[in-house]
Write a protein that holds these residues in place. Structure first.
Motif: not given
Length: 241
Positions: A49-70
Motif C-alpha cells: 500500500p505504500s508504493d503500489g508495488r506487487l509483492i512476490i513472497s519467497v521462502a528458502i526451504m533449506n537455509s543454512t547460510s545467511q551469506a548465501r541467502d543474502d
C-alpha cells in the motif's frame, strides 16, 4: 507502456494456449503471455500500500547460510529496478509464492505455474560457494522464469533448426529426454507477444553452433540482464504514472 488488462483480454481471445481445447503438449509461450505473470489476485500479499508495488513472497526451504541467502536476495532484487514488483523474503514455512531449495540442479516453474504446486518446491538453485559469476547468472535466470519469462531461444524469432541427435547426445545424463525437448526444442506461439530475439538475454543458453542446422544462437553465457530484459520486465510489470 503496455496496458496489462488490454493485453490479457486480447490474449484470452487470440492466444491458442488459453482456448478450452488447447493441447498443452504443443509449443510453449514466452511471457509474451501476460496471463503467466503474477498479479495482486495471485500473490499472497498483493500490492504494497505504500508504493503500489506487487509483492512476490519467497521462502528458502533449506537455509543454512545467511551469506548465501543474502546473495540470492540481493541478486533477485535486480529485477525490481525494471519491474514494478518487490520480492519479500519470508522464513520457511511461512506462506510464500516461491519456494527455493538449494540443490544440484537449477530450475524454476514459470510464473503462476507455481500456484499448481502449493507448499512444494517451485525453484531449485545450484549455488556454488565462491563462484559469484555462476551464482549471479542462475539467480537472475531462475527468477526470470519465476516472473514468467521463458527461454530466449524458444522465441520463434530465433529461427533455430536443431540437430536433435547432437543435442540428445550432449545433454542426456544431465537431463531426461523429456526435459531436453522442453528446454531446447519447444517454440513459442506466434500469437504471443515477444521482444526482438536477444542473444544477450539472461534467459538464453550458451549453445554450440554444432547443435543447430540454422538460426541464431548465443555462444556466450550472460551473467547480467540485457537491455531487452530490462525493457521487457517493464512491459509486463509496468510502472504506472
Amino acid at each position: 507502456m503496455v496496458d496489462m488488462d488490454k493485453l490479457i483480454s486480447k490474449l484470452r481471445v487470440d492466444n491458442p494456449a488459453l482456448q478450452p481445447n488447447y493441447d498443452s503438449r504443443g509449443p510453449l509461450a514466452l511471457c509474451g503471455n501476460p496471463s503467466m505473470c503474477w498479479t495482486a489476485n495471485t500473490t499472497k500479499y498483493g500490492k504494497d500500500p505504500s508504493d503500489g508495488r506487487l509483492i512476490i513472497s519467497v521462502a528458502i526451504m533449506n537455509s543454512t547460510s545467511q551469506a548465501r541467502d543474502d546473495f540470492v536476495g540481493r541478486t533477485a532484487r535486480v529485477w525490481q529496478s525494471y519491474a514494478n514488483i518487490k520480492f519479500k523474503f519470508v522464513s520457511f514455512p511461512e506462506p510464500s509464492d516461491i519456494r527455493i531449495l538449494y540443490g544440484n540442479r537449477s530450475w524454476s516453474y514459470v510464473g503462476i505455474d507455481a500456484l499448481n504446486h502449493d507448499s512444494e518446491v517451485t525453484m531449485c538453485l545450484k549455488y556454488i560457494d565462491g563462484d559469484d559469476q555462476h551464482n549471479q547468472r542462475i539467480v537472475l535466470h531462475e527468477f526470470g522464469h519465476a516472473l514468467g519469462f521463458e527461454h530466449e531461444h524458444s522465441s520463434p524469432k530465433a529461427g533455430i533448426q536443431w540437430k536433435k541427435r547432437a543435442v540428445f547426445e550432449k545433454y542426456e545424463g544431465t537431463y531426461t529426454r523429456k526435459q531436453i525437448r522442453r528446454n531446447f526444442f519447444k517454440v513459442a506461439h506466434d500469437a504471443t507477444i515477444s521482444s526482438p530475439y536477444d542473444l544477450n538475454s539472461i534467459m538464453g543458453y550458451s549453445l554450440s553452433r554444432n547443435l543447430v542446422r540454422s538460426g541464431l544462437v548465443s555462444t556466450k553465457l550472460s551473467t547480467g540482464l540485457s537491455r531487452n530484459d530490462m525493457d521487457w520486465a517493464q512491459e509486463f510489470y509496468p510502472f504506472f504514472d
